[in-house]
Design an enzyme around this catalytic site. Structure first.
Site, PDB file in Angstrom:
ATOM      1  N   GLU A  93      33.491 -21.374  12.409  1.00 16.62           N
ATOM      2  CA  GLU A  93      33.952 -20.487  13.336  1.00 16.62           C
ATOM      3  C   GLU A  93      33.139 -19.339  13.232  1.00 16.62           C
ATOM      4  O   GLU A  93      33.337 -18.632  12.123  1.00 16.62           O
ATOM      5  CB  GLU A  93      35.583 -20.235  12.910  1.00 16.62           C
ATOM      6  CG  GLU A  93      36.763 -21.198  13.391  1.00 16.62           C
ATOM      7  CD  GLU A  93      37.907 -21.073  13.042  1.00 16.62           C
ATOM      8  OE1 GLU A  93      38.984 -21.590  13.731  1.00 16.62           O
ATOM      9  OE2 GLU A  93      38.199 -20.184  12.086  1.00 16.62           O
ATOM     10  N   SER A 118      39.239 -16.933   5.264  1.00 16.59           N
ATOM     11  CA  SER A 118      39.899 -17.782   6.154  1.00 16.59           C
ATOM     12  C   SER A 118      41.213 -17.137   6.748  1.00 16.59           C
ATOM     13  O   SER A 118      41.886 -17.621   7.814  1.00 16.59           O
ATOM     14  CB  SER A 118      40.571 -19.143   5.579  1.00 16.59           C
ATOM     15  OG  SER A 118      40.518 -19.195   4.045  1.00 16.59           O
TER      16      SER A 118
HETATM   17  P1  NAD Z   1      37.163 -20.602  -5.408  1.00 18.60           P
HETATM   18  O1  NAD Z   1      38.304 -20.069  -6.128  1.00 18.60           O
HETATM   19  O2  NAD Z   1      36.795 -22.168  -5.716  1.00 18.60           O
HETATM   20  O3  NAD Z   1      35.858 -19.889  -5.557  1.00 18.60           O
HETATM   21  C1  NAD Z   1      35.748 -18.467  -5.786  1.00 18.60           C
HETATM   22  C2  NAD Z   1      34.367 -18.220  -6.441  1.00 18.60           C
HETATM   23  O4  NAD Z   1      34.431 -16.698  -6.247  1.00 18.60           O
HETATM   24  C3  NAD Z   1      34.819 -18.222  -8.083  1.00 18.60           C
HETATM   25  O5  NAD Z   1      33.677 -19.040  -8.453  1.00 18.60           O
HETATM   26  C4  NAD Z   1      34.752 -16.773  -8.491  1.00 18.60           C
HETATM   27  O6  NAD Z   1      34.337 -16.652  -9.790  1.00 18.60           O
HETATM   28  C5  NAD Z   1      33.791 -16.035  -7.568  1.00 18.60           C
HETATM   29  N1  NAD Z   1      34.246 -14.853  -7.455  1.00 18.60           N
HETATM   30  C6  NAD Z   1      35.215 -14.189  -7.391  1.00 18.60           C
HETATM   31  N2  NAD Z   1      35.529 -12.636  -7.037  1.00 18.60           N
HETATM   32  C7  NAD Z   1      34.160 -12.758  -7.134  1.00 18.60           C
HETATM   33  C8  NAD Z   1      33.248 -11.243  -6.821  1.00 18.60           C
HETATM   34  N3  NAD Z   1      33.811 -10.097  -6.932  1.00 18.60           N
HETATM   35  N4  NAD Z   1      31.967 -11.547  -7.013  1.00 18.60           N
HETATM   36  C9  NAD Z   1      31.261 -12.674  -7.035  1.00 18.60           C
HETATM   37  N5  NAD Z   1      31.952 -13.755  -7.170  1.00 18.60           N
HETATM   38  C10 NAD Z   1      33.337 -13.934  -7.338  1.00 18.60           C
HETATM   39  O7  NAD Z   1      37.545 -20.328  -3.951  1.00 18.60           O
HETATM   40  P2  NAD Z   1      37.171 -21.068  -2.561  1.00 18.60           P
HETATM   41  O8  NAD Z   1      38.126 -22.096  -2.138  1.00 18.60           O
HETATM   42  O9  NAD Z   1      35.695 -21.327  -2.521  1.00 18.60           O
HETATM   43  O10 NAD Z   1      37.390 -19.735  -1.495  1.00 18.60           O
HETATM   44  C11 NAD Z   1      36.587 -19.015  -1.246  1.00 18.60           C
HETATM   45  C12 NAD Z   1      36.848 -18.116  -0.085  1.00 18.60           C
HETATM   46  O11 NAD Z   1      36.648 -19.244   1.211  1.00 18.60           O
HETATM   47  C13 NAD Z   1      37.941 -17.443   0.223  1.00 18.60           C
HETATM   48  O12 NAD Z   1      37.813 -16.563   0.963  1.00 18.60           O
HETATM   49  C14 NAD Z   1      38.716 -18.659   0.975  1.00 18.60           C
HETATM   50  O13 NAD Z   1      39.681 -18.056   1.714  1.00 18.60           O
HETATM   51  C15 NAD Z   1      37.669 -19.102   1.920  1.00 18.60           C
HETATM   52  N6  NAD Z   1      37.976 -20.428   2.506  1.00 18.60           N
HETATM   53  C16 NAD Z   1      38.393 -21.406   1.370  1.00 18.60           C
HETATM   54  C17 NAD Z   1      38.621 -22.693   2.033  1.00 18.60           C
HETATM   55  C18 NAD Z   1      39.192 -23.794   1.230  1.00 18.60           C
HETATM   56  O14 NAD Z   1      39.434 -24.918   1.522  1.00 18.60           O
HETATM   57  N7  NAD Z   1      38.922 -23.711  -0.264  1.00 18.60           N
HETATM   58  C19 NAD Z   1      38.025 -23.246   3.081  1.00 18.60           C
HETATM   59  C20 NAD Z   1      37.631 -22.143   4.188  1.00 18.60           C
HETATM   60  C21 NAD Z   1      37.367 -20.899   3.682  1.00 18.60           C
END
Ligand code: NAD
Length: 504
Positions: free
Chosen positions: A155, A122
């Site tokens: 996006e 993001s």
């Molecule tokens: P989250 O913490 O809920 O999930 C991340 C997951 O990735 C965890 O289960 C973790 O164990 C795993 N992980 C971490 N490092 C890893 C690796 N090297 N290999 C494999 N797995 C790995 O996070 P999230 O909220 O789902 O966010 C994930 C991504 O999506 C981020 O880049 C975030 O910026 C983006 N994002 C989040 C949102 C939101 O509202 N939460 C919205 C849009 C985009």
């Protein structure tokens, strides 16, 4: 080349976003390989999806067989290398550049040369994530919104090296999954997280300068602006820590442009540990039995018998028509589009305070009203009176709007009021994003409607108001505050000078 359902989709990271994205791809008929670095996390992610889908089944919104078939298409994987057959891999791991770079290096080695590698980041530059890859042209941003199965926007973000064909494939894939895909260039905040900043920033600013309290600002934004949630309610839902961090990251990424300056009031809230709903208290108190602040609402006031429509100009003309329907006598008079009642001039705000306006016109009894998304549907209107006028000059105006079925919030006399200045600043940011070739006018508007549920795209809203009005409001705000924050986007000014609307 569009992708068929036979394309296997890999998803890495099975947290909030990854599990949701896997569900979206499986719902569209793809086989999905889901991997997470933490053992058991992929299965847990799938389990969360299963629970969510079962609730749909219970409510009769999905057949049990459809749920079962969908879940059967997602396979949790214990090793990253199991994702080798994927034609598209979407990454949703921790938001850290090095972790993402390392992952894509491994994926590039694992997957075929034609595989599309997509990041759900993001806030990190897609160009940076791809910089050390052998085939950076295969990397594209696919930025889903939370919750991924519900929010319609994706996006499609192109880094400097992203191949246009890859971006188009990702675009077509998102659309095939029932999403609204919007093309964006990799720039800080992409579209939504950048253009949405003024939604929070103006509310925080109004609160900080004592223009209105949080409950009133939220109520005016919802009931008059037509936004689904007020800014303070939304900050509490997102988490003030996350919301503040996004603002800081956009502020820093744009070289500390004052347009994005973080709020000290929000920082102080964080200092107190008041993160929002998740901590039980943010702007509002979510504790059991906590008293909720009420928006400031005027008491019932006598209705003026006679109203002058001074110039048949919107929105005064619509308000006059509504007044007639409510049994108020309306007299048409010359003027540039304001209403008159009991000697009070009632103007739509133009970005000046009522006091500034009264000083300029010499008419002490001046009241200004705020913008509404739709004056007929609005449940509330904010008004403010000039300091030069008598104390009770707001009364006929309160009675007038109450006769039209509105609650009235009398706010402090701040320039641009609440909805108007927020919408003007949203349009300004949207215009700047278009001017910097981040996205097209249609793309920006779609992104804001489907990514954050705005009632109208900011640029369509600017066209409806008239670009001249929006630019005037911003110029007045800039003159009042003397800050670069309110400078008019060059793109908006050039459109206006060329006699063009935002969409044409
Ligand atoms: P989250 O913490 O809920 O999930 C991340 C997951 O990735 C965890 O289960 C973790 O164990 C795993 N992980 C971490 N490092 C890893 C690796 N090297 N290999 C494999 N797995 C790995 O996070 P999230 O909220 O789902 O966010 C994930 C991504 O999506 C981020 O880049 C975030 O910026 C983006 N994002 C989040 C949102 C939101 O509202 N939460 C919205 C849009 C985009």
């Amino acid at each position: 080349m569009s992708m068929s359902q036979d394309t296997v989709i890999g998803v890495v990271g099975a947290g909030t976003m990854g599990a949701g994205i896997a569900q979206v791809a499986a719902a569209a008929g793809h086989s999905v390989l889901l991997f997470d670095a933490v053992e058991g996390a992929a299965a847990a992610g799938l389990e969360r999806s299963a629970k969510g889908l079962s609730r749909l089944v219970e409510r009769g919104k999905m057949e049990a067989e459809v749920r079962d078939a969908l879940l059967a298409r997602v396979r949790p994987c214990g090793e990253l290398r199991e994702l080798a057959p994927a034609g598209v891999v979407i990454e949703a791991i921790v938001e850290q550049l090095e972790a993402k770079r390392e992952l894509f290096k491994q994926l590039e080695a694992l997957c075929g040369p034609d595989a599309i590698l997509a990041t759900n980041t993001s806030s990190i530059s897609v160009t940076s994530i791809g910089a050390q890859l052998g085939r950076p042209q295969r990397l594209v941003g696919m930025h889903f919104f939370n919750p991924a199965p519900v929010m319609r926007l994706v996006e499609i973000v192109s880094g400097l090296e992203t191949s246009p064909a890859v971006a188009e494939q990702a675009f077509a894939l998102a659309e095939a999954w029932g999403k609204v895909a919007v093309r964006a260039r990799s720039t800080p905040g992409f579209i939504v997280n950048r253009v949405a900043r003024p939604f929070y920033a103006e509310a925080l600013r109004i609160f900080e300068e004592g223009g209105a309290d949080i409950a009133t600002i939220d109520a005016v934004m919802r009931e008059s602006g037509g936004f689904r949630m007020g800014p303070f309610e939304l900050m509490d839902l997102i988490g003030n820590d996350i919301n503040y961090a996004v603002t800081c990251s956009v502020f820093d990424a744009y070289n500390q442009d004052p347009r994005f300056r973080p709020s000290l009031a929000q920082l102080e809230l964080l200092n107190a540990g008041r993160l929002g709903r998740k901590s039980g208290r943010g702007w509002y108190d979510y504790g059991a039995g906590a008293e909720q602040p009420e928006p400031r609402t005027a008491f019932p006031t006598p209705i003026p018998e006679l109203v002058g429509l001074c110039g048949r100009v919107e929105p005064a003309a619509t308000l006059a028509a509504m007044a007639r329907a409510a049994g108020i006598q309306v007299e048409e008079l010359p003027g540039n589009g304001y209403l008159e009642m009991a000697g009070v001039e009632l103007h739509l705000s133009d970005g000046r305070s009522a006091t500034e306006r009264a000083a300029a016109s010499g008419h002490a009894k001046t009241v200004v009203y705020d913008l509404a998304g739709d004056y007929r549907k609005a449940g509330r209107i904010a008004i403010a009176a000039a300091a030069q006028g008598p104390e009770h000059e707001v009364l006929p105006v309160c009675g007038f709007f109450q006769a039209l079925g509105k609650s009235v919030s009398v706010i402090d006399d701040i320039p641009g009021m609440i909805v108007l200045r927020t919408v003007a600043m949203l349009a300004n940011e949207a215009g700047d994003a278009v001017g910097q070739r981040v996205a097209s006018p249609a793309g920006v508007d779609q992104a804001m409607r489907f990514g954050v549920n705005y009632p109208k795209g900011p640029l369509a809203w600017a066209d409806e108001l008239g670009l001249e009005t929006v630019v005037t409001v911003l110029d007045h705000l800039a003159a009042h505050y003397g800050e670069d924050r309110y400078r008019v986007s060059s793109w908006l000014r050039r459109r206006l000078a060329a006699g063009r609307a935002c969409h044409d």
